[in-house]
Design an enzyme around this catalytic site. Sequence first.
Site, PDB file in Angstrom:
ATOM      1  N   GLN A  11    -126.846  13.609 -84.687  1.00  0.00           N
ATOM      2  CA  GLN A  11    -125.392  13.398 -84.665  1.00  0.00           C
ATOM      3  C   GLN A  11    -124.777  13.814 -83.329  1.00  0.00           C
ATOM      4  O   GLN A  11    -123.914  13.110 -82.795  1.00  0.00           O
ATOM      5  CB  GLN A  11    -124.731  14.204 -85.787  1.00  0.00           C
ATOM      6  CG  GLN A  11    -125.094  13.755 -87.188  1.00  0.00           C
ATOM      7  CD  GLN A  11    -124.282  14.511 -88.215  1.00  0.00           C
ATOM      8  OE1 GLN A  11    -123.099  14.225 -88.419  1.00  0.00           O
ATOM      9  NE2 GLN A  11    -124.889  15.494 -88.865  1.00  0.00           N
ATOM     10  N   LEU A  37    -141.157  18.016 -79.066  1.00  0.00           N
ATOM     11  CA  LEU A  37    -141.061  19.480 -79.139  1.00  0.00           C
ATOM     12  C   LEU A  37    -142.263  20.131 -79.801  1.00  0.00           C
ATOM     13  O   LEU A  37    -142.472  21.335 -79.654  1.00  0.00           O
ATOM     14  CB  LEU A  37    -139.774  19.884 -79.867  1.00  0.00           C
ATOM     15  CG  LEU A  37    -138.470  19.551 -79.138  1.00  0.00           C
ATOM     16  CD1 LEU A  37    -137.272  20.055 -79.928  1.00  0.00           C
ATOM     17  CD2 LEU A  37    -138.456  20.124 -77.730  1.00  0.00           C
ATOM     18  N   ALA A  60    -133.821  19.216 -83.035  1.00  0.00           N
ATOM     19  CA  ALA A  60    -134.221  20.317 -83.913  1.00  0.00           C
ATOM     20  C   ALA A  60    -134.793  19.771 -85.208  1.00  0.00           C
ATOM     21  O   ALA A  60    -134.584  18.608 -85.563  1.00  0.00           O
ATOM     22  CB  ALA A  60    -133.019  21.219 -84.217  1.00  0.00           C
ATOM     23  N   ASP A 102    -125.125  28.556 -88.021  1.00  0.00           N
ATOM     24  CA  ASP A 102    -124.636  29.662 -88.846  1.00  0.00           C
ATOM     25  C   ASP A 102    -125.745  30.257 -89.714  1.00  0.00           C
ATOM     26  O   ASP A 102    -125.619  31.385 -90.206  1.00  0.00           O
ATOM     27  CB  ASP A 102    -123.504  29.173 -89.750  1.00  0.00           C
ATOM     28  CG  ASP A 102    -123.935  28.028 -90.659  1.00  0.00           C
ATOM     29  OD1 ASP A 102    -124.262  26.951 -90.128  1.00  0.00           O
ATOM     30  OD2 ASP A 102    -123.966  28.203 -91.895  1.00  0.00           O
ATOM     31  N   TYR A 125    -135.606  27.894 -92.321  1.00  0.00           N
ATOM     32  CA  TYR A 125    -134.845  27.208 -91.276  1.00  0.00           C
ATOM     33  C   TYR A 125    -134.070  28.212 -90.423  1.00  0.00           C
ATOM     34  O   TYR A 125    -134.130  28.188 -89.187  1.00  0.00           O
ATOM     35  CB  TYR A 125    -133.896  26.193 -91.901  1.00  0.00           C
ATOM     36  CG  TYR A 125    -132.894  25.607 -90.937  1.00  0.00           C
ATOM     37  CD1 TYR A 125    -133.281  24.696 -89.964  1.00  0.00           C
ATOM     38  CD2 TYR A 125    -131.548  25.970 -90.993  1.00  0.00           C
ATOM     39  CE1 TYR A 125    -132.358  24.158 -89.070  1.00  0.00           C
ATOM     40  CE2 TYR A 125    -130.621  25.437 -90.111  1.00  0.00           C
ATOM     41  CZ  TYR A 125    -131.024  24.543 -89.156  1.00  0.00           C
ATOM     42  OH  TYR A 125    -130.113  24.012 -88.265  1.00  0.00           O
ATOM     43  N   TRP A 150    -121.890  23.118 -90.440  1.00  0.00           N
ATOM     44  CA  TRP A 150    -121.307  22.067 -91.291  1.00  0.00           C
ATOM     45  C   TRP A 150    -120.941  20.822 -90.471  1.00  0.00           C
ATOM     46  O   TRP A 150    -119.817  20.326 -90.511  1.00  0.00           O
ATOM     47  CB  TRP A 150    -120.077  22.605 -92.032  1.00  0.00           C
ATOM     48  CG  TRP A 150    -120.374  23.663 -93.048  1.00  0.00           C
ATOM     49  CD1 TRP A 150    -121.418  24.534 -93.066  1.00  0.00           C
ATOM     50  CD2 TRP A 150    -119.592  23.974 -94.217  1.00  0.00           C
ATOM     51  NE1 TRP A 150    -121.346  25.362 -94.159  1.00  0.00           N
ATOM     52  CE2 TRP A 150    -120.230  25.050 -94.886  1.00  0.00           C
ATOM     53  CE3 TRP A 150    -118.407  23.464 -94.748  1.00  0.00           C
ATOM     54  CZ2 TRP A 150    -119.740  25.609 -96.060  1.00  0.00           C
ATOM     55  CZ3 TRP A 150    -117.911  24.024 -95.909  1.00  0.00           C
ATOM     56  CH2 TRP A 150    -118.575  25.076 -96.568  1.00  0.00           C
TER      57      TRP A 150
END
Length: 295
Positions: A11, A37, A60, A102, A125, A150
Site C-alpha cells: 500500500q 529480502l 515487509a 504499533d 510479527y 491501521w
Amino acid sequence: MRIAVTGKQGQVVQSLLAMAPAHGVELIAIGRPDLDLTDPASVLPALTAAQPDVIVSAAAYTAVDKAESEAELAHAVNAIGAGAVAEAASALGIPVIHLSTDYVFSGDKPSPYVETNPTGPISVYGNTKLEGELRVAAGNANHVILRTAWVYSPFGANFVKTMLRLAESRDELRVVADQRGCPTSALDIAEALIAIATRLSADADPALRGTFHLTGSGEATWAEFAQEIFARLKALGGKSANVVPITTAEYPTPARRPANSRLSGDKLAETYGIRLPDWKRSTDVVMQAILKNAI
C-alpha cells in the site's frame, strides 16, 4: 531527488508511486526478483543499481496471523532483510527510512504510546518488526524509523476495502470494539515520507534521525472505524451495513493484537512540522478514490 523503495505491491509503495510525480520526485520501486529480502546478498547490488538519494524500507512480511506459523520466514524478511537494507544504505552513504508498526508494543498502556515507552510485542510479527528496528538502527546511524498503524488506502487489501466488499452482501457486520488505534491513510504516509526524505537528504542534523510515530490524527475502535466507513458510504449512495460491536474474545485470531495501538505523533510534529490529517477526512479521500475506480 531519487527515492528507492523496497517492494512493489504494498500500500505504501503504491501510494508513493501515485504521489511522487506531483512532488518532482523520481520513485524507483525495487522488489523480487531483483531485491529479495530473504536473500540478503541481493539487497546491495539492487539498491546500488538504482542510485538513490534516499532509501525507503517499506517491504515487509505483514501476514500477522500467518506469522505465528511462519516465524522463520517473517524473521528473515522483517528482521534480517530490514537490517540488510539499512546496511546497504550505509554502504552507499545515504539515509534509510524504515517503516515499522504499533505491534512492537504490548498494548497495555492506557494512553497513546510515545517513542520512549518500553516495547513489548505480543506476537511473532511484532517481535520480528522490533528486531528489524534494532537491526536498522545498528546498520545505519543515518536512519529514521517510522512506526505506523491501521494502514488503509485505495490499493491492495485493507480494512476499508474489506468493509466495502462485505457491505455488498451483508446487512450486518460484527466488528471488534475493544481495540483502539489511529487509522492511517497510506496516501498520507507517502506525503510524509517524501517530505522526510527531502529533509534528510539536505540536512545532517542528528535530531532529524531516530524513531518517530506516524499515524492519522484522532483515534477509533475497529467498530467505530467501520461505522464511519458505512456512514460515508451511505452518504455517497452506496449500500451500507449495520455494525454490531463485539469483543476481541468473540473474534479469536492466531496472533494477539494490542488492545491499545494509539501512537502519539507529537515528536514528529515538533521535529519535522508534520502531523497527519484527521483519520475521518482521510477515510473520505480514500473511499472516494476506491469508489471512483470501481465505477
